[in-house]
Design a protein around this motif. Structure first.
Motif, mmCIF file in Angstrom:
data_model
loop_
_atom_site.group_PDB
_atom_site.id
_atom_site.type_symbol
_atom_site.label_atom_id
_atom_site.label_comp_id
_atom_site.label_asym_id
_atom_site.label_seq_id
_atom_site.Cartn_x
_atom_site.Cartn_y
_atom_site.Cartn_z
ATOM 1 N N LEU A 173 0.827 -1.209 0.000
ATOM 2 C CA LEU A 173 0.000 0.000 0.000
ATOM 3 C C LEU A 173 0.859 1.256 0.000
ATOM 4 C CD1 LEU A 173 -2.795 -0.827 2.619
ATOM 5 C CD2 LEU A 173 -3.018 -0.727 0.141
ATOM 6 N N LYS A 174 0.417 2.283 -0.761
ATOM 7 C CA LYS A 174 1.096 3.569 -0.739
ATOM 8 C C LYS A 174 0.685 4.359 0.508
ATOM 9 C CE LYS A 174 1.823 5.731 -4.740
ATOM 10 N NZ LYS A 174 1.448 6.465 -5.951
ATOM 11 N N THR A 175 -0.576 4.212 0.922
ATOM 12 C CA THR A 175 -1.087 4.940 2.089
ATOM 13 C C THR A 175 -2.136 4.079 2.795
ATOM 14 O OG1 THR A 175 -2.182 6.937 2.851
ATOM 15 C CG2 THR A 175 -2.857 6.107 0.716
ATOM 16 N N TYR A 176 -2.289 4.336 4.043
ATOM 17 C CA TYR A 176 -3.331 3.648 4.810
ATOM 18 C C TYR A 176 -4.589 4.507 4.925
ATOM 19 C CZ TYR A 176 -0.003 0.079 6.171
ATOM 20 O OH TYR A 176 0.886 -0.957 6.154
ATOM 21 N N TRP A 177 -4.582 5.627 4.257
ATOM 22 C CA TRP A 177 -5.726 6.533 4.287
ATOM 23 C C TRP A 177 -6.928 5.845 3.656
ATOM 24 C CZ3 TRP A 177 -6.276 11.170 6.588
ATOM 25 C CH2 TRP A 177 -7.419 11.905 6.276
#
Length: 128
Positions: free
Chosen positions: A107-111
């Motif tokens: 994942l690039k972000t967990y947002w």
């Protein structure tokens, strides 16, 4: 520690002695005259000389405080270790992760995008 008024303290014990006296009378017990006498005596002291009850009121509140200091941690400990901890362990055993805390290197972000989107950013002016 704020003490309740001596009249409310005395009234409480008038009711308590009266209740136990009535209970003893209805069950054909031997203690009802003593308890009824205590209720009447406490009522008279409460009405005409409530200042006499100050040391008893103070001792009663200290007893309640001591009981709270002992019983509170025991009850809360039993509740936590008897209910909440087993529930959490069971959730972990079954793989529940409601906060999505597992590490995912791809994942690039967990947002997490909100659907539907929340309020507009300009709807929060002068927050501080």
């Amino acid at each position: 520690m704020q003490l309740p008024s001596n009249r409310s303290f005395g009234s409480l014990f008038v009711v308590v002695f009266g209740f136990f006296g009535l209970n003893s009378y209805l069950r054909s017990g031997d203690w009802w005259p003593v308890l009824a006498g205590l209720a009447v005596l406490t009522a008279l002291v409460t009405l005409f000389a409530p200042g006499v009850l100050t040391p008893l009121n103070r001792a009663w509140m200290k007893l309640g405080d001591l009981m709270g200091r002992v019983v509170n941690p025991i009850v809360l400990g039993l509740l936590f270790y008897g209910v909440i901890t087993p529930f959490g362990v069971a959730r972990q055993l079954f793989g529940a992760d409601p906060m999505k805390r597992k590490f995912e290197p791809a994942l690039k972000t967990y947002w997490v995008d909100r659907d539907p989107p929340g309020p507009a950013a300009d709807s929060f002016p002068n927050q501080f």
